[in-house]
Design a protein around this motif. Structure first.
Motif, PDB file in Angstrom:
ATOM      1  N   UNK A   1       0.810  -1.214   0.000  1.00 49.20           N
ATOM      2  CA  UNK A   1       0.000   0.000   0.000  1.00 49.20           C
ATOM      3  C   UNK A   1       0.848   1.272   0.000  1.00 49.20           C
ATOM      4  N   UNK A   2       2.163   1.130   0.112  1.00 47.18           N
ATOM      5  CA  UNK A   2       3.060   2.288   0.116  1.00 47.18           C
ATOM      6  C   UNK A   2       3.482   2.575  -1.321  1.00 47.18           C
ATOM      7  N   UNK A   3       2.778   3.512  -1.965  1.00 46.26           N
ATOM      8  CA  UNK A   3       2.976   3.754  -3.387  1.00 46.26           C
ATOM      9  C   UNK A   3       4.398   4.200  -3.708  1.00 46.26           C
ATOM     10  N   UNK A   4       4.942   5.093  -2.878  1.00 39.41           N
ATOM     11  CA  UNK A   4       6.303   5.558  -3.115  1.00 39.41           C
ATOM     12  C   UNK A   4       7.297   4.414  -3.088  1.00 39.41           C
ATOM     13  N   UNK A   5       7.124   3.515  -2.138  1.00 41.52           N
ATOM     14  CA  UNK A   5       8.005   2.357  -2.023  1.00 41.52           C
ATOM     15  C   UNK A   5       7.870   1.448  -3.234  1.00 41.52           C
ATOM     16  N   UNK A   6       6.648   1.230  -3.683  1.00 42.54           N
ATOM     17  CA  UNK A   6       6.437   0.359  -4.834  1.00 42.54           C
ATOM     18  C   UNK A   6       7.086   0.929  -6.093  1.00 42.54           C
ATOM     19  N   UNK A   7       7.093   2.259  -6.209  1.00 41.22           N
ATOM     20  CA  UNK A   7       7.760   2.899  -7.344  1.00 41.22           C
ATOM     21  C   UNK A   7       9.261   2.652  -7.297  1.00 41.22           C
ATOM     22  N   UNK A   8       9.847   2.768  -6.101  1.00 42.93           N
ATOM     23  CA  UNK A   8      11.278   2.508  -5.930  1.00 42.93           C
ATOM     24  C   UNK A   8      11.586   1.047  -6.241  1.00 42.93           C
ATOM     25  N   UNK A   9      10.760   0.142  -5.752  1.00 45.26           N
ATOM     26  CA  UNK A   9      10.971  -1.285  -6.002  1.00 45.26           C
ATOM     27  C   UNK A   9      10.958  -1.598  -7.490  1.00 45.26           C
TER      28      UNK A   9
ATOM     29  N   UNK B   1      15.872  -4.763 -10.963  1.00 49.32           N
ATOM     30  CA  UNK B   1      16.977  -5.595 -11.462  1.00 49.32           C
ATOM     31  C   UNK B   1      18.332  -5.145 -10.916  1.00 49.32           C
ATOM     32  N   UNK B   2      18.299  -4.189 -10.011  1.00 52.65           N
ATOM     33  CA  UNK B   2      19.561  -3.673  -9.444  1.00 52.65           C
ATOM     34  C   UNK B   2      20.109  -4.653  -8.404  1.00 52.65           C
ATOM     35  N   UNK B   3      21.386  -4.969  -8.506  1.00 53.32           N
ATOM     36  CA  UNK B   3      22.045  -5.853  -7.531  1.00 53.32           C
ATOM     37  C   UNK B   3      23.055  -5.007  -6.752  1.00 53.32           C
ATOM     38  N   UNK B   4      22.784  -4.706  -5.481  1.00 51.47           N
ATOM     39  CA  UNK B   4      23.698  -3.860  -4.706  1.00 51.47           C
ATOM     40  C   UNK B   4      25.036  -4.551  -4.455  1.00 51.47           C
ATOM     41  N   UNK B   5      26.140  -3.801  -4.517  1.00 46.59           N
ATOM     42  CA  UNK B   5      27.463  -4.393  -4.264  1.00 46.59           C
ATOM     43  C   UNK B   5      27.644  -4.851  -2.825  1.00 46.59           C
ATOM     44  N   UNK B   6      26.926  -4.195  -1.892  1.00 42.29           N
ATOM     45  CA  UNK B   6      26.897  -4.614  -0.493  1.00 42.29           C
ATOM     46  C   UNK B   6      25.651  -4.031   0.157  1.00 42.29           C
ATOM     47  N   UNK B   7      25.407  -4.374   1.405  1.00 43.79           N
ATOM     48  CA  UNK B   7      24.141  -4.009   2.042  1.00 43.79           C
ATOM     49  C   UNK B   7      23.942  -2.510   2.180  1.00 43.79           C
TER      50      UNK B   7
ATOM     51  N   UNK C   1      21.732  -1.272  -0.624  1.00 42.71           N
ATOM     52  CA  UNK C   1      20.481  -1.998  -0.857  1.00 42.71           C
ATOM     53  C   UNK C   1      19.323  -1.016  -0.688  1.00 42.71           C
ATOM     54  N   UNK C   2      19.115  -0.218  -1.698  1.00 42.90           N
ATOM     55  CA  UNK C   2      18.182   0.902  -1.624  1.00 42.90           C
ATOM     56  C   UNK C   2      16.764   0.473  -1.262  1.00 42.90           C
ATOM     57  N   UNK C   3      16.285  -0.632  -1.808  1.00 37.02           N
ATOM     58  CA  UNK C   3      14.918  -1.072  -1.527  1.00 37.02           C
ATOM     59  C   UNK C   3      14.764  -1.446  -0.058  1.00 37.02           C
ATOM     60  N   UNK C   4      15.749  -2.138   0.460  1.00 39.55           N
ATOM     61  CA  UNK C   4      15.708  -2.537   1.876  1.00 39.55           C
ATOM     62  C   UNK C   4      15.533  -1.318   2.786  1.00 39.55           C
ATOM     63  N   UNK C   5      16.311  -0.283   2.532  1.00 42.18           N
ATOM     64  CA  UNK C   5      16.277   0.879   3.428  1.00 42.18           C
ATOM     65  C   UNK C   5      15.113   1.815   3.124  1.00 42.18           C
ATOM     66  N   UNK C   6      14.671   1.837   1.879  1.00 37.25           N
ATOM     67  CA  UNK C   6      13.512   2.651   1.538  1.00 37.25           C
ATOM     68  C   UNK C   6      12.264   2.141   2.250  1.00 37.25           C
ATOM     69  N   UNK C   7      12.200   0.831   2.491  1.00 33.74           N
ATOM     70  CA  UNK C   7      11.077   0.260   3.238  1.00 33.74           C
ATOM     71  C   UNK C   7      10.867   1.004   4.541  1.00 33.74           C
ATOM     72  N   UNK C   8      11.959   1.219   5.276  1.00 33.90           N
ATOM     73  CA  UNK C   8      11.872   1.858   6.585  1.00 33.90           C
ATOM     74  C   UNK C   8      11.394   3.305   6.474  1.00 33.90           C
TER      75      UNK C   8
END
Length: 234
Positions: free
Chosen positions: A54-62, A67-73, A76-83
Protein backbone atom coordinates in the motif's frame (compact mmCIF):
# COMPACT_ATOMS: atom_id res chain seq x y z
CA UNK A 1 2.80 6.78 21.66
CA UNK A 2 2.94 5.14 18.23
CA UNK A 3 5.67 2.64 17.34
CA UNK A 4 6.50 1.80 13.73
CA UNK A 5 8.31 -1.22 12.30
CA UNK A 6 8.50 -3.31 9.15
CA UNK A 7 9.84 -6.67 8.01
CA UNK A 8 9.30 -9.44 5.49
CA UNK A 9 8.21 -13.03 6.14
CA UNK A 10 11.73 -14.40 6.59
CA UNK A 11 12.57 -11.59 8.98
CA UNK A 12 9.47 -12.26 11.05
CA UNK A 13 10.26 -15.94 11.35
CA UNK A 14 13.90 -15.32 12.24
CA UNK A 15 13.57 -12.41 14.68
CA UNK A 16 10.42 -10.28 14.29
CA UNK A 17 8.32 -12.77 16.24
CA UNK A 18 10.08 -11.54 19.39
CA UNK A 19 8.22 -8.24 19.13
CA UNK A 20 4.94 -10.10 19.53
CA UNK A 21 6.31 -12.25 22.32
CA UNK A 22 7.39 -9.18 24.31
CA UNK A 23 4.52 -6.87 23.33
CA UNK A 24 3.07 -7.09 26.85
CA UNK A 25 6.08 -5.15 28.18
CA UNK A 26 4.98 -1.90 26.52
CA UNK A 27 2.89 0.63 28.50
CA UNK A 28 -0.87 0.40 28.21
CA UNK A 29 -2.13 2.48 25.31
CA UNK A 30 0.97 2.05 23.15
CA UNK A 31 0.17 1.25 19.53
CA UNK A 32 2.35 -0.35 16.87
CA UNK A 33 1.98 0.14 13.13
CA UNK A 34 3.63 -2.90 11.57
CA UNK A 35 4.26 -2.85 7.82
CA UNK A 36 4.39 -6.45 6.65
CA UNK A 37 5.62 -8.11 3.45
CA UNK A 38 4.62 -11.64 2.51
CA UNK A 39 3.01 -12.69 5.79
CA UNK A 40 0.07 -11.98 8.06
CA UNK A 41 0.34 -11.13 11.73
CA UNK A 42 -1.97 -12.76 14.27
CA UNK A 43 -4.55 -10.28 15.51
CA UNK A 44 -3.08 -8.52 18.54
CA UNK A 45 -4.65 -5.64 20.52
CA UNK A 46 -2.75 -2.42 19.89
CA UNK A 47 -1.04 -3.63 16.71
CA UNK A 48 -2.15 -2.27 13.34
CA UNK A 49 -1.03 -4.32 10.33
CA UNK A 50 -0.45 -2.66 6.94
CA UNK A 51 0.94 -4.33 3.83
CA UNK A 52 3.94 -2.57 2.27
CA UNK A 53 2.10 -3.02 -1.03
CA UNK A 54 0.00 0.00 0.00
CA UNK A 55 3.06 2.29 0.12
CA UNK A 56 2.98 3.75 -3.39
CA UNK A 57 6.30 5.56 -3.12
CA UNK A 58 8.00 2.36 -2.02
CA UNK A 59 6.44 0.36 -4.83
CA UNK A 60 7.76 2.90 -7.34
CA UNK A 61 11.28 2.51 -5.93
CA UNK A 62 10.97 -1.29 -6.00
CA UNK A 63 9.91 -1.23 -9.64
CA UNK A 64 12.70 1.16 -10.62
CA UNK A 65 15.41 -0.92 -8.94
CA UNK A 66 13.89 -4.32 -9.61
CA UNK A 67 16.98 -5.59 -11.46
CA UNK A 68 19.56 -3.67 -9.44
CA UNK A 69 22.05 -5.85 -7.53
CA UNK A 70 23.70 -3.86 -4.71
CA UNK A 71 27.46 -4.39 -4.26
CA UNK A 72 26.90 -4.61 -0.49
CA UNK A 73 24.14 -4.01 2.04
CA UNK A 74 24.91 -0.28 2.33
CA UNK A 75 23.58 0.18 -1.20
CA UNK A 76 20.48 -2.00 -0.86
CA UNK A 77 18.18 0.90 -1.62
CA UNK A 78 14.92 -1.07 -1.53
CA UNK A 79 15.71 -2.54 1.88
CA UNK A 80 16.28 0.88 3.43
CA UNK A 81 13.51 2.65 1.54
CA UNK A 82 11.08 0.26 3.24
CA UNK A 83 11.87 1.86 6.59
CA UNK A 84 11.58 5.43 5.34
CA UNK A 85 8.26 5.04 3.56
CA UNK A 86 6.79 3.06 6.47
CA UNK A 87 7.80 5.72 9.00
CA UNK A 88 6.49 8.53 6.82
CA UNK A 89 3.18 6.77 6.21
CA UNK A 90 2.59 5.91 9.87
CA UNK A 91 3.59 9.27 11.34
CA UNK A 92 2.69 11.92 8.75
CA UNK A 93 -0.79 12.57 10.19
CA UNK A 94 0.07 11.67 13.78
CA UNK A 95 0.44 14.32 16.50
CA UNK A 96 1.86 12.34 19.40
CA UNK A 97 5.26 10.80 20.10
CA UNK A 98 6.43 8.56 17.27
CA UNK A 99 9.04 5.83 17.76
CA UNK A 100 10.86 3.78 15.16
CA UNK A 101 11.62 0.24 16.33
CA UNK A 102 13.58 -2.10 14.07
CA UNK A 103 11.94 -5.50 13.84
CA UNK A 104 15.03 -7.13 15.35
CA UNK A 105 14.54 -5.28 18.64
CA UNK A 106 13.35 -7.11 21.73
CA UNK A 107 12.01 -5.70 25.00
CA UNK A 108 13.58 -7.21 28.13
CA UNK A 109 11.20 -5.99 30.83
CA UNK A 110 8.18 -3.79 31.50
CA UNK A 111 8.68 -0.25 30.25
CA UNK A 112 7.31 2.34 32.71
CA UNK A 113 4.66 4.72 31.40
CA UNK A 114 6.28 7.91 30.13
CA UNK A 115 9.79 6.43 30.17
CA UNK A 116 10.31 6.48 26.40
CA UNK A 117 8.73 9.91 25.96
CA UNK A 118 10.95 11.25 28.74
CA UNK A 119 14.00 10.83 26.51
CA UNK A 120 12.76 13.56 24.17
CA UNK A 121 12.97 17.09 25.65
CA UNK A 122 10.02 19.35 24.84
CA UNK A 123 12.26 21.67 22.84
CA UNK A 124 13.62 18.91 20.58
CA UNK A 125 12.12 17.32 17.47
CA UNK A 126 14.06 14.03 17.55
CA UNK A 127 16.11 11.93 19.96
CA UNK A 128 18.59 9.75 18.08
CA UNK A 129 21.37 7.25 18.70
CA UNK A 130 24.11 9.47 17.27
CA UNK A 131 27.61 8.12 16.63
CA UNK A 132 30.69 10.28 16.17
CA UNK A 133 32.44 9.86 12.84
CA UNK A 134 29.68 7.81 11.24
CA UNK A 135 25.99 7.75 10.51
CA UNK A 136 23.30 7.57 13.20
CA UNK A 137 22.17 4.16 14.46
CA UNK A 138 18.54 4.18 13.33
CA UNK A 139 17.28 0.94 14.85
CA UNK A 140 15.51 3.14 17.38
CA UNK A 141 14.60 6.81 17.42
CA UNK A 142 11.96 9.09 18.93
CA UNK A 143 10.11 11.91 17.15
CA UNK A 144 7.72 14.67 18.26
CA UNK A 145 5.07 14.47 15.58
CA UNK A 146 3.37 17.66 16.82
CA UNK A 147 6.40 19.76 15.79
CA UNK A 148 5.51 22.50 13.24
CA UNK A 149 8.20 21.20 10.84
CA UNK A 150 7.10 17.57 11.11
CA UNK A 151 5.22 17.20 7.83
CA UNK A 152 7.87 19.04 5.83
CA UNK A 153 10.62 16.98 7.47
CA UNK A 154 9.03 13.67 6.50
CA UNK A 155 8.34 14.86 2.96
CA UNK A 156 11.98 15.93 2.60
CA UNK A 157 13.20 12.59 3.95
CA UNK A 158 11.06 10.58 1.52
CA UNK A 159 12.13 12.85 -1.35
CA UNK A 160 15.65 11.40 -1.21
CA UNK A 161 14.13 8.21 -2.59
CA UNK A 162 11.34 9.77 -4.66
CA UNK A 163 13.88 11.81 -6.62
CA UNK A 164 16.84 9.43 -6.64
CA UNK A 165 18.96 12.03 -4.82
CA UNK A 166 20.08 9.36 -2.33
CA UNK A 167 22.64 8.31 -4.96
CA UNK A 168 24.66 11.41 -4.08
CA UNK A 169 25.23 10.20 -0.52
CA UNK A 170 28.08 8.00 0.75
CA UNK A 171 25.63 5.15 1.40
CA UNK A 172 22.01 4.63 0.38
CA UNK A 173 20.68 3.75 3.82
CA UNK A 174 17.86 5.26 5.83
CA UNK A 175 20.58 6.31 8.28
CA UNK A 176 22.34 8.46 5.69
CA UNK A 177 19.16 10.00 4.30
CA UNK A 178 17.87 10.72 7.81
CA UNK A 179 21.15 12.37 8.80
CA UNK A 180 21.17 14.42 5.61
CA UNK A 181 17.62 15.61 6.29
CA UNK A 182 18.48 16.48 9.88
CA UNK A 183 21.53 18.47 8.75
CA UNK A 184 19.43 20.45 6.31
CA UNK A 185 16.77 21.34 8.88
CA UNK A 186 19.21 22.03 11.71
CA UNK A 187 21.34 24.28 9.49
CA UNK A 188 18.26 26.45 8.95
CA UNK A 189 17.43 26.19 12.68
CA UNK A 190 14.09 24.60 11.81
CA UNK A 191 14.51 21.70 14.24
CA UNK A 192 16.70 20.58 17.13
CA UNK A 193 17.80 17.02 17.80
CA UNK A 194 19.38 15.38 20.83
CA UNK A 195 21.63 12.36 21.18
CA UNK A 196 20.47 9.35 23.15
CA UNK A 197 23.99 7.90 23.07
CA UNK A 198 25.43 10.03 25.87
CA UNK A 199 29.10 9.23 26.46
CA UNK A 200 28.88 6.26 24.09
CA UNK A 201 28.72 8.14 20.77
CA UNK A 202 32.01 6.50 19.74
CA UNK A 203 30.48 3.06 20.23
CA UNK A 204 29.10 1.09 17.31
CA UNK A 205 26.13 -0.07 19.42
CA UNK A 206 25.36 2.77 21.86
CA UNK A 207 21.88 1.49 22.75
CA UNK A 208 23.44 -1.49 24.54
CA UNK A 209 25.43 0.83 26.81
CA UNK A 210 22.79 3.33 27.97
CA UNK A 211 19.97 2.93 30.54
CA UNK A 212 17.43 2.61 27.72
CA UNK A 213 19.25 -0.54 26.67
CA UNK A 214 18.18 -2.29 29.85
CA UNK A 215 14.67 -2.27 28.37
CA UNK A 216 15.19 -2.44 24.60
CA UNK A 217 17.87 -4.60 23.00
CA UNK A 218 18.57 -4.14 19.29
CA UNK A 219 19.70 -7.51 17.96
CA UNK A 220 21.41 -6.23 14.83
CA UNK A 221 23.75 -8.38 12.79
CA UNK A 222 24.65 -11.76 14.29
CA UNK A 223 22.93 -10.73 17.51
CA UNK A 224 19.69 -11.83 15.85
CA UNK A 225 20.75 -15.44 16.26
CA UNK A 226 22.43 -14.94 19.63
CA UNK A 227 19.21 -13.50 21.01
CA UNK A 228 21.01 -10.76 22.97
CA UNK A 229 23.68 -8.05 22.63
CA UNK A 230 26.94 -9.21 24.27
CA UNK A 231 27.88 -5.57 24.90
CA UNK A 232 24.94 -5.24 27.26
CA UNK A 233 26.07 -8.21 29.34
CA UNK A 234 29.37 -6.61 30.42
Amino acid sequence: MRLVTTCHKEGFERYGHRILETWHHWPLGTELWWYTEGFTLPETPGIVQISVDKLQGLQTVKLKYDKYVPPNYLYDVVRFANKVYAACDALSDYKGIGVWLDADCVVRKDIPAGFIEGHLPRWAYMAMLKRKGMYTETGFWIMDCSHPMHEEFLQTWAHWYDSGAFQGLANWTDCETLDATVRKFEKKQMITTVSLSGEHEKDMHPLAKIPLGAYIDHLKGNRKDLGYSPEAQA
